[in-house]
Design an enzyme around this catalytic site. Structure first.
Site, PDB file in Angstrom:
ATOM      1  N   LYS A   4      -4.297 -25.568 -39.795  1.00 17.24           N
ATOM      2  CA  LYS A   4      -3.119 -26.337 -39.367  1.00 17.24           C
ATOM      3  C   LYS A   4      -3.465 -27.249 -38.177  1.00 17.24           C
ATOM      4  O   LYS A   4      -4.363 -26.925 -37.385  1.00 17.24           O
ATOM      5  CB  LYS A   4      -1.941 -25.415 -39.045  1.00 17.24           C
ATOM      6  N   LYS A  60      -2.208 -28.371 -31.198  1.00 14.94           N
ATOM      7  CA  LYS A  60      -2.385 -29.036 -29.899  1.00 14.94           C
ATOM      8  C   LYS A  60      -3.767 -28.768 -29.326  1.00 14.94           C
ATOM      9  O   LYS A  60      -4.365 -29.600 -28.688  1.00 14.94           O
ATOM     10  CB  LYS A  60      -1.393 -28.476 -28.873  1.00 14.94           C
ATOM     11  N   LYS A 100      -5.781 -16.297 -32.889  1.00 15.38           N
ATOM     12  CA  LYS A 100      -6.024 -16.669 -31.484  1.00 15.38           C
ATOM     13  C   LYS A 100      -7.037 -15.734 -30.837  1.00 15.38           C
ATOM     14  O   LYS A 100      -7.777 -16.149 -29.950  1.00 15.38           O
ATOM     15  CB  LYS A 100      -4.706 -16.712 -30.696  1.00 15.38           C
TER      16      LYS A 100
HETATM   17  N1  AQP Z   1       0.687 -28.053 -37.940  1.00 11.94           N
HETATM   18  C1  AQP Z   1       1.991 -27.798 -37.892  1.00 11.94           C
HETATM   19  N2  AQP Z   1       2.795 -28.185 -38.911  1.00 11.94           N
HETATM   20  C2  AQP Z   1       4.142 -27.949 -38.868  1.00 11.94           C
HETATM   21  N3  AQP Z   1       4.755 -27.329 -37.819  1.00 11.94           N
HETATM   22  C3  AQP Z   1       3.984 -26.933 -36.786  1.00 11.94           C
HETATM   23  N4  AQP Z   1       4.268 -26.323 -35.625  1.00 11.94           N
HETATM   24  C4  AQP Z   1       3.118 -26.143 -34.919  1.00 11.94           C
HETATM   25  N5  AQP Z   1       2.079 -26.652 -35.581  1.00 11.94           N
HETATM   26  C5  AQP Z   1       2.574 -27.142 -36.767  1.00 11.94           C
HETATM   27  C6  AQP Z   1       5.601 -25.937 -35.200  1.00 11.94           C
HETATM   28  O1  AQP Z   1       5.837 -26.525 -33.928  1.00 11.94           O
HETATM   29  C7  AQP Z   1       6.695 -25.668 -33.179  1.00 11.94           C
HETATM   30  C8  AQP Z   1       6.144 -25.455 -31.806  1.00 11.94           C
HETATM   31  O2  AQP Z   1       4.917 -24.760 -31.893  1.00 11.94           O
HETATM   32  P1  AQP Z   1       4.371 -24.019 -30.623  1.00 11.94           P
HETATM   33  O3  AQP Z   1       3.914 -24.992 -29.634  1.00 11.94           O
HETATM   34  O4  AQP Z   1       5.370 -23.080 -30.102  1.00 11.94           O
HETATM   35  O5  AQP Z   1       3.210 -23.109 -31.146  1.00 11.94           O
HETATM   36  P2  AQP Z   1       2.034 -23.326 -32.127  1.00 11.94           P
HETATM   37  O6  AQP Z   1       2.524 -23.108 -33.526  1.00 11.94           O
HETATM   38  O7  AQP Z   1       0.945 -22.406 -31.665  1.00 11.94           O
HETATM   39  O8  AQP Z   1       1.627 -24.843 -31.930  1.00 11.94           O
HETATM   40  P3  AQP Z   1       0.209 -25.465 -31.803  1.00 11.94           P
HETATM   41  O9  AQP Z   1       0.380 -26.942 -31.845  1.00 11.94           O
HETATM   42  O10 AQP Z   1      -0.739 -24.872 -32.802  1.00 11.94           O
HETATM   43  O11 AQP Z   1      -0.196 -25.050 -30.329  1.00 11.94           O
HETATM   44  P4  AQP Z   1      -1.494 -24.303 -29.798  1.00 11.94           P
HETATM   45  O12 AQP Z   1      -2.667 -25.135 -30.218  1.00 11.94           O
HETATM   46  O13 AQP Z   1      -1.320 -24.258 -28.305  1.00 11.94           O
HETATM   47  O14 AQP Z   1      -1.489 -22.941 -30.417  1.00 11.94           O
HETATM   48  C9  AQP Z   1       6.819 -24.364 -33.981  1.00 11.94           C
HETATM   49  O15 AQP Z   1       8.065 -24.357 -34.622  1.00 11.94           O
HETATM   50  C10 AQP Z   1       5.716 -24.448 -34.986  1.00 11.94           C
HETATM   51  O16 AQP Z   1       6.034 -23.778 -36.174  1.00 11.94           O
END
Ligand code: AQP
Length: 332
Positions: free
Chosen positions: A198, A201, A116
């Site tokens: 991965k 969002k 990040k």
């Molecule tokens: N690509 C993924 N595959 C499987 N699991 C995933 N998780 C996130 N991306 C994947 C799981 O979703 C839960 C919530 O995630 P989060 O919103 O707390 O944080 P994150 O991992 O940072 O999610 P994003 O979608 O990547 O958000 P941004 O883009 O804002 O950083 C967690 O249990 C995570 O493991």
């Protein structure tokens, strides 16, 4: 929802954008299935989202959208607690306390911090760095046994266990040491446009990420454009990140093994396979989108759900918070 005999499951999701297929397959599907076996406590981790700059109006909308979406996925507020993190002040308090029991060196090793900070080089704030101690506090406040998350959160679960063990070593058995609960399938859903990354969002490439609320047409379009390879043979293998990812998604949704998928698509091209994966995802998400549409119209109902849960979460988490404060030496 409290039943003393059941173990406690805790997890949270950031309302940092529209929930993705990755969030759903990696975490939320397990949240739903765990509801009968565990005392489940889930949160919208809105405090975590401000480690990246948010537009205020969009953030308010994202929070309500995420709340409605997760109810639509099947979280039942009669069975599980589902609250908003910023409404429960113990989370910010515990984060500060745990910051003081977390080492600079261990935070520096977190891959999410490295990723990040590379992505937001103009805003490498202290919150981004100390994010894991806020997350550790979220989990430890509820004395959770299990933490259902995707594979990307494994390192944060490890540091939570390390912080809890360190604290217990100093003050006695204050925290339960939680375990990650990472699904066999769907733990790491990759971007459809760059399957080495991965699905997120905040992905800027709209075609890389499938959102829970995407229309069937948008979902089909994204799968049809998914990056694959030139081999045109549906099988799992090295150097086939795109196909491996599509097979993982398809297998998680349909329950078919990789061998069965390879057998079913023998002699067929990638076009047929992409269509089949797209259709499976459309059907999986269709009822969620429909339920979301009715939840989001009823803001009063959403508020009733989260206010009730916020209050109970505060009560449960205050027990741990008070214990921690006393052990350290604060006067309560
Ligand atoms: N690509 C993924 N595959 C499987 N699991 C995933 N998780 C996130 N991306 C994947 C799981 O979703 C839960 C919530 O995630 P989060 O919103 O707390 O944080 P994150 O991992 O940072 O999610 P994003 O979608 O990547 O958000 P941004 O883009 O804002 O950083 C967690 O249990 C995570 O493991």
């Amino acid at each position: 929802m409290e039943n003393e005999k059941k173990q406690i499951a805790f997890s949270a999701i950031q309302p940092s954008g529209t929930i993705t297929l990755g969030n759903y397959l990696g975490a939320i599907r397990n949240w739903v299935t765990m509801q009968d076996e565990y005392n489940c406590i889930y949160a919208l981790a809105d405090l975590h989202t401000i480690t990246v700059r948010q537009d205020p109006a969009q953030m308010r909308k994202n929070i309500l959208d995420a709340y409605a979406s997760i109810l639509a996925c099947g979280i039942d507020t009669e069975k599980s607690l589902f609250f908003i993190q910023s409404h429960v002040h113990t989370h910010a308090e515990m984060a500060w306390v745990l910051d003081c029991y977390t080492q600079f060196g261990e935070l520096s090793r977190m891959t999410q911090f490295k990723d990040k900070s590379a992505k937001h080089a103009d805003n490498i704030n202290a919150g981004l760095f100390t994010y894991p101690s806020l997350m550790a506090g979220d989990i430890l406040l509820y004395q959770a046994d299990k933490v259902p998350v995707g594979a990307d959160q494994q390192q944060h679960i490890e540091i939570t266990r390390d912080i809890a063990t360190r604290f217990n070593g100093l003050y006695g058995n204050v925290f339960k040491i939680p375990e990650g609960f990472i699904p066999k399938n769907g733990a790491r859903v990759m971007s459809l446009q760059d399957p080495t990354k991965k699905m997120s969002k905040s992905d800027e490439n709209v075609n890389g990420c499938v959102h829970l609320l995407d229309s069937p047409e948008a979902i089909m379009r994204k799968f049809k454009r998914a990056i694959t390879d030139s081999e045109a043979h549906v099988h799992y293998g090295e150097g086939k990140d795109g196909i491996n990812n599509l097979m993982g998604i398809y297998s998680t949704i349909t329950g078919l093994s990789f061998e069965q998928i390879e057998h079913d698509f023998e002699g067929k091209g990638y076009g047929d396979f992409k269509t089949a994966v797209g259709e499976a995802v459309v059907e999986e998400l269709r009822p969620i989108r429909e339920r979301y549409e009715s939840y989001i119209k009823d803001k009063a109902y959403l508020e009733e759900c989260y206010r009730k849960a916020d209050e109970i979460a505060l009560k449960i988490s205050s027990r741990t918070m008070n214990k921690v404060m006393k052990k350290i030496g604060f006067i309560l």
